[in-house]
Design a protein around this motif. Structure first.
Motif, PDB file in Angstrom:
ATOM      1  N   THR A 722       0.840  -1.208   0.000  1.00  0.00           N
ATOM      2  CA  THR A 722       0.000   0.000   0.000  1.00  0.00           C
ATOM      3  C   THR A 722       0.862   1.238   0.000  1.00  0.00           C
ATOM      4  O   THR A 722       2.053   1.183   0.380  1.00  0.00           O
ATOM      5  CB  THR A 722      -0.940   0.010   1.220  1.00  0.00           C
ATOM      6  OG1 THR A 722      -1.809   1.158   1.098  1.00  0.00           O
ATOM      7  CG2 THR A 722      -0.203   0.124   2.528  1.00  0.00           C
ATOM      8  N   ASN A 723       0.268   2.367  -0.405  1.00  0.00           N
ATOM      9  CA  ASN A 723       0.975   3.648  -0.517  1.00  0.00           C
ATOM     10  C   ASN A 723       0.685   4.470   0.731  1.00  0.00           C
ATOM     11  O   ASN A 723      -0.475   4.746   1.032  1.00  0.00           O
ATOM     12  CB  ASN A 723       0.467   4.376  -1.763  1.00  0.00           C
ATOM     13  CG  ASN A 723       1.391   5.516  -2.147  1.00  0.00           C
ATOM     14  OD1 ASN A 723       2.339   5.827  -1.444  1.00  0.00           O
ATOM     15  ND2 ASN A 723       1.097   6.127  -3.283  1.00  0.00           N
ATOM     16  N   VAL A 724       1.760   4.889   1.477  1.00  0.00           N
ATOM     17  CA  VAL A 724       1.600   5.604   2.746  1.00  0.00           C
ATOM     18  C   VAL A 724       2.554   6.796   2.775  1.00  0.00           C
ATOM     19  O   VAL A 724       3.660   6.723   2.240  1.00  0.00           O
ATOM     20  CB  VAL A 724       1.886   4.674   3.951  1.00  0.00           C
ATOM     21  CG1 VAL A 724       1.577   5.390   5.259  1.00  0.00           C
ATOM     22  CG2 VAL A 724       1.086   3.400   3.864  1.00  0.00           C
ATOM     23  N   SER A 725       2.102   7.901   3.425  1.00  0.00           N
ATOM     24  CA  SER A 725       2.969   9.068   3.611  1.00  0.00           C
ATOM     25  C   SER A 725       4.079   8.722   4.601  1.00  0.00           C
ATOM     26  O   SER A 725       3.861   8.035   5.603  1.00  0.00           O
ATOM     27  CB  SER A 725       2.146  10.242   4.119  1.00  0.00           C
ATOM     28  OG  SER A 725       2.983  11.306   4.442  1.00  0.00           O
ATOM     29  N   LEU A 726       5.310   9.229   4.339  1.00  0.00           N
ATOM     30  CA  LEU A 726       6.459   8.943   5.222  1.00  0.00           C
ATOM     31  C   LEU A 726       6.242   9.500   6.627  1.00  0.00           C
ATOM     32  O   LEU A 726       6.743   8.954   7.611  1.00  0.00           O
ATOM     33  CB  LEU A 726       7.742   9.545   4.615  1.00  0.00           C
ATOM     34  CG  LEU A 726       8.329   8.795   3.400  1.00  0.00           C
ATOM     35  CD1 LEU A 726       9.444   9.607   2.774  1.00  0.00           C
ATOM     36  CD2 LEU A 726       8.837   7.410   3.804  1.00  0.00           C
ATOM     37  N   GLU A 727       5.471  10.603   6.711  1.00  0.00           N
ATOM     38  CA  GLU A 727       5.228  11.215   8.022  1.00  0.00           C
ATOM     39  C   GLU A 727       4.396  10.327   8.927  1.00  0.00           C
ATOM     40  O   GLU A 727       4.395  10.488  10.140  1.00  0.00           O
ATOM     41  CB  GLU A 727       4.519  12.564   7.835  1.00  0.00           C
ATOM     42  CG  GLU A 727       5.397  13.601   7.147  1.00  0.00           C
ATOM     43  CD  GLU A 727       4.656  14.906   6.921  1.00  0.00           C
ATOM     44  OE1 GLU A 727       3.455  14.934   7.229  1.00  0.00           O
ATOM     45  OE2 GLU A 727       5.270  15.871   6.443  1.00  0.00           O
ATOM     46  N   GLU A 728       3.656   9.376   8.344  1.00  0.00           N
ATOM     47  CA  GLU A 728       2.785   8.499   9.130  1.00  0.00           C
ATOM     48  C   GLU A 728       3.506   7.222   9.575  1.00  0.00           C
ATOM     49  O   GLU A 728       2.907   6.367  10.221  1.00  0.00           O
ATOM     50  CB  GLU A 728       1.537   8.130   8.302  1.00  0.00           C
ATOM     51  CG  GLU A 728       0.660   9.324   7.964  1.00  0.00           C
ATOM     52  CD  GLU A 728      -0.528   8.935   7.107  1.00  0.00           C
ATOM     53  OE1 GLU A 728      -0.740   7.725   6.913  1.00  0.00           O
ATOM     54  OE2 GLU A 728      -1.230   9.848   6.621  1.00  0.00           O
TER      55      GLU A 728
END
Length: 732
Positions: A722-728
Motif C-alpha cells: 500500500t501507498n503511505v505518507s512517510l510522516e505516518e
C-alpha cells in the motif's frame, strides 16, 4: 369596560387610510372571506367593519391574540366554544322603564354570562399559553350573581321552577291535586257510561285541550255534563262529565293564577338584572371580539398566515409573500401561485417596476399594499415568518382605470386629482402605491410630470412602489441614490412570464418582440421602429439584452452550484471509503501477523514432538518446552505484581505515604507541564530508507519499505502492498 374599549378603538380607526385605498387593494373582499368563519351574526357584522388601526401600539397585541387563537386549533388546550344568541333586543328593553323580559331572553342572558365565565376561567387556567388573550380577558368585570339569580328561578328546560316563589309553589301543588281529581273523576265517569253502552268505540277524545267522552248521539241526554262539540257526521257528541267540569273550572282559575305569578316573577327578575345592563353589554362585546379573533385565526389557517417580525424603523421585507385572494382562488382551481420577495428600506425606499404587461407588476404592487393593510388591521399575512414589517400612518394608492362618468372626469384628470391628494398627504410616514404611473396623457408631457411627482415623493422620504413603462422614470430611479429599478422576469425565448421580481435592473417592455410573437408582420414592426427615435429603441433593446444575459448567468450560476455540491458529496464519500479500506487493511495485517506467529509456534512444537518420538527423552522435551514458553512470555507485556497482603496497621501507614507521594507527583506534573510548554521543538525523525522495517504511528502491524518516492513510500505487509505518507511511519 370591554364595550368602552371597543368604541374607543372604532373612534381611533377612523381613517387616515381612506375607503378608496381599501377598495383599490381589495381589502373588503378579504373581510368577506374572513367573515365566513364567524359563528355569530354580530361577529360577521363586526368583521365587515374592520379598518386598519391608527396606533402602532395597538397592532402587535391584536396580532398576538390572533396568533394564540390560531395555535389553539392544533393544541391540546383548545379554546372553548364562544357561540351565543345576541341580546340586543333584551338590552333595549332593559333601557325602557317597567318593561319585562321573557323567559327566552333570560335564557340568552344566562348563555352569554356562562360562556363568558367559561372563557375567562379557561384563559386564567392556561395563561402561560394564552398570555395576550388572558390579559385582554382580565379587563372583563365578571360577576356570577346574574347567572345565580336566573338559575335559581329557571330550570335547564326553560321553565320557571316551583321554588321560584312561595306563591308559585302553593299554586302548582294545588294544580297537581286538581289535575289528579280531574283524572280520577273522568275515569269514574268513563267506566260508568261505558258499562251503560252510551259511548262510541273510541270512548274518549280531547277538545280544546280538555278530556271529553265520545257519547253516541242517541244517548247524549243521558250523560250529564257540558257539550264541547260533535263529530263531522254528527254521530258522536263530545261531553265533558259533570263530575269533571267543576274541577276543570277550578283548574282554569289556578292556571290563570300561575300565569300571573310567573309574570310577577319575570318582572322581579327583570328589575334585578336591569342595573347590570352595561355589564351584560360588555359580556356580549367580549364574545363578539372572541368571534372576530376566531374568524381571523381560521382565515390565517386558510392562507397559511403568519405573524412577521414587527419593527419600529421604517422597513418592509417580505419573503415569499402571496397575494391572499389570488392564493385562495388558485387553491380552489388547484393551480400554482407564485410568491414574491420584495424589500423597502431607507436606503432603497422607492421601487420602480417595469416590464411587459401580464407579467405580474400590478399583483406584486397590490400584494405589498394588501398585506400591509391586513397587518395594520390585526390579520396575519401570507408570507414567511422571517419577513419584517413596520407601521405606516398613511397608505395612498392609485390603482386601475379610474375614469369617472358621474364626475365627468377622464382617467388622466382623475389621476391628476389623486396626485394632488398625494402631494398634500405624502410624508416620511407614508406608503404610496401607483400602478401605471404617468399614463393617460401624452407620453412626453405625462412622463415629465410623473418624473416631477416622483422627485417630490423622494424628497419627502416617502416609501413607495410604482409600475411604469416610461423610460425617463426608469432612468430617474437609476439616478436617485435611495431608489431602485426592478423588473418582472420573462423567458427570453418564449416571452412567457416567470412571475418573479428581480431588483436592481429596469425591465424591457418587449414591445416589438411581443408583437412579433403574436403574428404581426416583421415589415410592419421594422417600419414602426423607424418611426420612433433611434435612441429609445436601442435603450429598450439594451435592457432586453441585459435581462437575457442575466437570465443566462443565473442559470449558469445555479448549474455550477449544483455541480459543486455534487463534487463535495463525492469527495466526502471517497474519504469515508478510503478510511474504511485503511482500517480493513490494518486489521488484515494484524490477523496475518497473528497467524504467522501461530504457524511458527506450531512448527517448533512439531520439531519437539518429532525429537521426543525418536529419543523418548521426557526431561529434554520438558526443558525445551519451558524454554519456548519463557521466550514467548518475554515478548508479552509484563503485568504489575500483585500487592501482598499486610497487617492493617502497616496498611494505614502505606496509605498515608501514598497520599503524600500523590501530592508530590501532582506538583511535579504541574511543573513538567509548564516546562513542556517552554521546551524546544522535538528532534527530527530518523531518515527512513528502502528495506527498513516500519509501522504506522500508533499502529501495531509491521511492514517493510519497498520503494520511496518524494514524501510517499510503498510498504509491503507480506500479503499486500500500500501507498503511505512517510510522516505516518516510524522505524521499528
Amino acid at each position: 369596560m370591554i364595550a368602552e374599549k371597543v368604541k374607543l378603538m372604532e373612534i381611533k380607526r377612523k381613517a387616515r387610510i381612506d375607503s378608496k385605498t381599501l377598495e383599490d387593494l381589495e381589502f373588503p373582499t378579504v373581510l368577506r372571506q374572513v367573515a365566513e368563519f364567524s359563528v355569530t351574526q354580530p361577529g360577521k357584522e363586526q368583521v365587515l367593519k374592520i379598518t386598519p388601526f391608527q396606533e402602532f401600539t395597538e397592532i402587535e397585541p391584536e396580532l398576538q391574540r390572533v396568533k394564540e387563537f390560531t395555535a389553539s386549533f392544533d393544541g391540546d388546550n383548545r379554546i372553548p366554544n364562544h357561540g351565543f344568541d345576541p341580546i340586543f333586543r333584551e338590552l333595549r328593553l332593559l333601557e325602557i322603564e317597567n318593561s319585562s323580559l321573557e323567559i327566552s331572553g333570560f335564557r340568552k342572558i344566562l348563555s352569554i354570562s356562562e360562556t363568558t365565565r367559561i372563557l375567562l376561567k379557561f384563559f386564567k387556567k392556561f395563561e402561560e399559553f394564552y398570555i395576550h388573550l388572558n390579559s385582554f380577558s382580565e379587563e372583563v368585570n365578571y360577576t356570577s350573581i346574574i347567572s345565580e339569580e336566573i338559575n335559581k328561578r329557571i330550570d335547564k328546560y326553560g321553565e320557571i321552577k316551583d321554588e321560584a316563589s312561595t306563591e308559585l309553589g302553593i299554586i302548582r301543588r294545588r294544580l297537581n291535586v286538581v289535575k289528579g281529581k280531574i283524572n280520577s273523576s273522568f275515569t269514574k265517569a268513563l267506566s260508568q257510561y261505558a258499562q251503560s253502552d252510551y259511548l262510541d268505540e273510541i270512548r274518549e277524545s280531547v277538545v280544546e285541550n280538555r278530556r271529553v267522552l265520545a257519547v253516541k248521539a242517541m244517548h247524549r241526554k243521558k250523560v250529564k255534563g257540558a257539550v264541547l262539540g260533535s263529530s263531522k257526521t254528527g254521530s258522536i257528541v263530545y261531553i265533558e262529565p259533570q263530575e269533571t267540569l267543576e274541577y276543570a273550572n277550578e283548574l282554569s282559575n289556578l292556571l290563570y293564577e300561575e300565569d300571573e305569578e310567573i309574570k310577577r316573577i319575570l318582572k322581579a327578575m327583570t328589575e334585578f338584572v336591569r342595573p347590570h345592563a352595561s355589564l351584560l353589554a360588555s359580556y356580549q362585546e367580549y364574545l363578539i371580539t372572541m368571534d372576530v379573533l376566531y374568524a381571523k385565526a381560521k382565515y390565517a389557517l386558510k392562507i397559511n398566515g403568519v405573524l412577521p417580525i414587527i419593527v419600529s424603523e421604517k422597513k418592509i421585507s417580505l419573503q415569499k409573500a402571496f397575494h391572499p385572494l389570488l392564493l385562495v382562488s388558485n387553491n380552489k382551481r388547484k393551480e400554482k401561485t407564485f410568491p414574491q420577495s420584495i424589500e423597502l428600506v431607507p436606503e432603497k425606499r422607492i421601487i420602480v417596476i417595469s416590464g411587459p404587461n401580464a407579467g405580474g407588476k400590478s399583483i406584486t404592487l397590490k400584494t405589498v399594499g394588501l398585506l400591509q393593510v391586513m397587518l395594520q388591521s390585526g390579520l396575519l399575512i401570507s408570507a414567511e415568518p422571517q419577513s419584517e414589517m413596520c407601521f405606516f400612518k398613511r397608505i395612498l394608492t392609485d390603482i386601475g382605470d379610474n375614469q369617472s362618468i358621474e364626475n365627468h372626469l377622464s382617467t388622466y384628470s382623475y389621476r391628476l386629482k389623486k396626485m394632488n391628494q398625494f402631494l398634500k398627504k405624502c410624508n416620511n410616514k407614508t406608503l404610496f402605491l401607483i400602478d401605471e404611473f404617468g399614463t393617460g396623457s401624452d407620453p412626453e408631457l405625462g412622463g415629465a410630470l410623473a418624473e416631477t411627482f416622483l422627485e417630490v415623493f423622494y424628497e419627502r422620504e416617502a416609501f413607495g412602489i410604482i409600475t411604469t413603462h416610461y423610460t425617463n422614470l426608469k432612468l430617474l430611479a437609476n439616478e436617485l441614490a435611495h431608489a431602485i429599478n426592478a423588473n418582472m422576469q420573462f423567458d427570453n425565448k418564449s416571452l412567457e412570464p416567470l412571475y418573479h421580481l428581480h431588483l436592481g435592473e429596469a425591465g424591457s417592455s418587449y414591445t416589438f418582440e411581443v408583437a412579433q410573437k403574436n403574428g404581426i408582420p416583421y415589415s410592419l414592426i421594422n417600419k414602426a421602429k423607424k418611426k420612433i427615435e433611434r435612441g429609445k429603441v436601442r435603450f429598450d433593446k439594451t435592457i432586453a439584452n441585459l435581462q437575457k444575459e442575466r437570465s443566462n448567468l443565473r442559470k449558469t450560476s445555479e448549474s455550477l452550484k449544483t455541480e459543486e455540491q455534487k463534487a463535495r458529496i463525492e469527495s466526502k464519500q471517497l474519504e469515508e471509503v478510503n478510511a474504511r479500506v485503511q482500517e480493513k487493511l490494518e486489521s488484515y495485517q494484524e490477523l496475518f501477523d497473528a497467524n504467522q506467529k501461530l504457524i511458527s509456534l506450531g512448527k517448533k512444537l512439531d520439531v519437539l514432538s518429532e525429537k521426543y518420538f525418536n529419543n523418548k527423552q521426557k526431561k529434554q522435551l520438558i526443558d525445551e518446552l519451558m524454554k519456548l514458553v519463557m521466550i514467548e512470555n518475554s515478548k508479552r507485556k509484563k503485568l504489575a505484581p500483585k500487592v501482598k497482603k499486610v497487617v492493617k496497621a502497616k496498611e494505614r501507614e502505606v496509605i498515608k505515604e501514598v497520599e503524600k507521594k500523590v501530592e508530590v507527583i501532582r506538583e511535579r506534573k504541574k511543573e513538567e507541564k509548564e516546562k513542556a510548554k517552554k521546551l524546544p521543538p522535538p528532534k527530527p525523525k530518523v531518515t527512513l530508507k528502502i528495506g527498513d522495517r516500519v509501522r504506522m504511528i500508533d499502529g501495531r502491524a509491521i511492514c517493510t519499505i519497498d520503494i520511496i518516492e518524494k514524501n510517499k513510500a510503498i510498504v509491503n505487509y507480506g500479503m499486500f502492498t500500500t501507498n503511505v505518507s512517510l510522516e505516518e511511519l516510524e522505524k521499528v
